[in-house]
Scaffold this motif. Structure first.
Motif: not given
Length: 433
Positions: A56-59, A400-409
């Motif tokens: 997922g992260s590489q994609l 609104g604030q855009v979501f930041s994925d803590g599990t993906d940097n």
């Protein structure tokens, strides 16, 4: 007559003097446009993060890297266009310089001839003899005027030569300045090409790693497709509901207008017939009120000028429509909008004045629909929403604030869509990039 002719000639020649400023202006304009693209590249480079080993992260990293490569190619294309513009300017300067040098040569030749003539007839006695040998008073006056005007002509010729030499000096300096700008541009292009080659090599490595994980890759694609279908189904439903509400508003406006006409005309039957005709319109037709019509027209007039729906640096990581991911087998994407990656903390912002049609949550994230007449903009993947249904918003207002994925940097991606009634539009041609 001769004096007037030389005055006109001098005036025409002075028109060429501001040309240096024109070249400087061209270079400044090109640098300004290129500077905006350069800033965008520098900011977007800071978005790229070290990748993880999971599929997922590489994609996601592949999408971000591909977007950055596209930005760099766009910048190199801008440099190429600027080089062509500067080449055209150099050709113009060369033609102007040749014309000036030819003119200077001609003036020197004429001046030399006049000097030789005066040298042969240099004494005061010879001039006086020329004047007083006239047959009558009228001829004497004409000869006196001729001697005086010829002296003035010679003086003007000398001044013109000096001016022409100064024009040539400035034109050569201008040519040198434009050549230097071109050389700097060519160096910058080579540097960008080197960076592009490095990024494309990195992309090939990433694609090769993903190719080894075909099963996991397919599972990730299927997961993303399922989430997208779920989101789009909800958006379609809410847009259909908004279209129905707009239709009812327009019907109510038409009913009030018909009632006002009926009252003015004293025709009850005519008013009833008009209302019945209005109610017979199909539900899928977006019948707009006058206010909606005006807002729609203003929105359409701003095509290509609308601001990006995300604040700060960004990369477009996924484009509109169906397309295959380069280098990966059986990996096809179907995007109903575009995906824009920004920095953690980035805000989603309204692209135009409008009214919030809906705010809903899906999988723990907020999504906002804003109506601009019969156009609807959609902002998805928000960690929070600062607006509610029915709110009026202005262009560039934070919603609104855009979501930041803590599990993906801290990957921060806004999914953005644009609709006209139920029709899905490619947002990119509408945005000012």
């Amino acid at each position: 007559m001769m004096k007037r002719l030389f005055v006109i000639l001098i005036s025409c020649l002075w028109l060429a003097v501001p040309l240096s400023a024109q070249s400087n202006k061209l270079i400044r304009e090109l640098e300004s446009k290129r500077g905006a693209l350069q800033k965008q590249i520098a900011e977007s480079e800071s978005i790229l993060k070290d990748t993880k080993k999971d599929v997922g992260s590489q994609l996601n990293s592949l999408a971000a890297l591909t977007g950055q490569i596209e930005e760099r190619k766009r910048y190199i294309l801008a440099i190429n266009n600027d080089v062509e513009a500067i080449d055209r300017e150099l050709n113009t300067l060369e033609r102007q310089l040749r014309a000036l040098e030819k003119d200077l040569k001609d003036k020197k030749r004429k001046y030399e001839a006049s000097v030789q003539y005066l040298y042969k007839n240099k004494s005061i006695e010879e001039k006086l003899m020329f004047i007083f040998s006239a047959k009558n008073l009228g001829q004497t006056y004409r000869r006196m005027r001729y001697v005086r005007e010829y002296a003035t002509y010679q003086r003007l010729q000398g001044e013109e030569i000096l001016k022409k030499q100064e024009q040539i000096r400035k034109k050569k300096a201008e040519r040198q300045q434009v050549k230097a700008a071109k050389e700097n541009l060519l160096k910058e292009r080579e540097g960008e090409k080197t960076k592009l080659e490095a990024q494309e090599k990195e992309k090939r490595t990433l694609v090769a790693n993903l190719q080894k994980k075909q099963k996991g890759l397919q599972n990730e694609i299927n997961k993303k497709r399922k989430e997208a279908n779920q989101l789009n189904a909800r958006i379609d439903k809410l847009i259909a509901e908004e279209i129905e509400r707009a239709r009812k508003r327009a019907q109510e406006e038409a009913r009030r207008e018909a009632a006002a006409r009926k009252k003015a005309e004293g025709s009850q039957s005519s008013g009833t017939g008009t209302a019945a005709k209005t109610n017979s319109k199909p539900l899928e037709v977006y019948t707009m009120s006058k206010a909606d019509q005006e807002l729609s027209g203003n929105f359409a007039a701003n095509r290509g000028k609308l601001p990006m729906p995300i604040s700060g640096a960004y990369i477009i990581t996924s484009h509109y429509g169906q397309y295959a991911v380069e280098g990966l087998r059986n990996v096809k994407l179907d995007n109903k909008g575009i995906d824009i990656q920004g920095k953690p903390g980035a805000q989603a912002r309204a692209i135009f004045d409008g009214k919030v049609a809906a705010v809903f949550q899906l999988n723990g994230l907020f999504n906002v629909l804003i109506r601009h007449g019969n156009y609807i903009s959609v902002y998805c993947n928000l960690s929070s929403a600062s607006v509610k249904t029915g709110d009026t918003v202005k262009t560039k207002q934070s919603i609104g604030q855009v979501f930041s994925d803590g599990t993906d940097n801290g990957r921060t991606v806004l999914h953005f869509q644009l609709r006209r009634e139920k029709e899905k539009l490619n947002p990119e041609p509408w945005l000012n990039r």
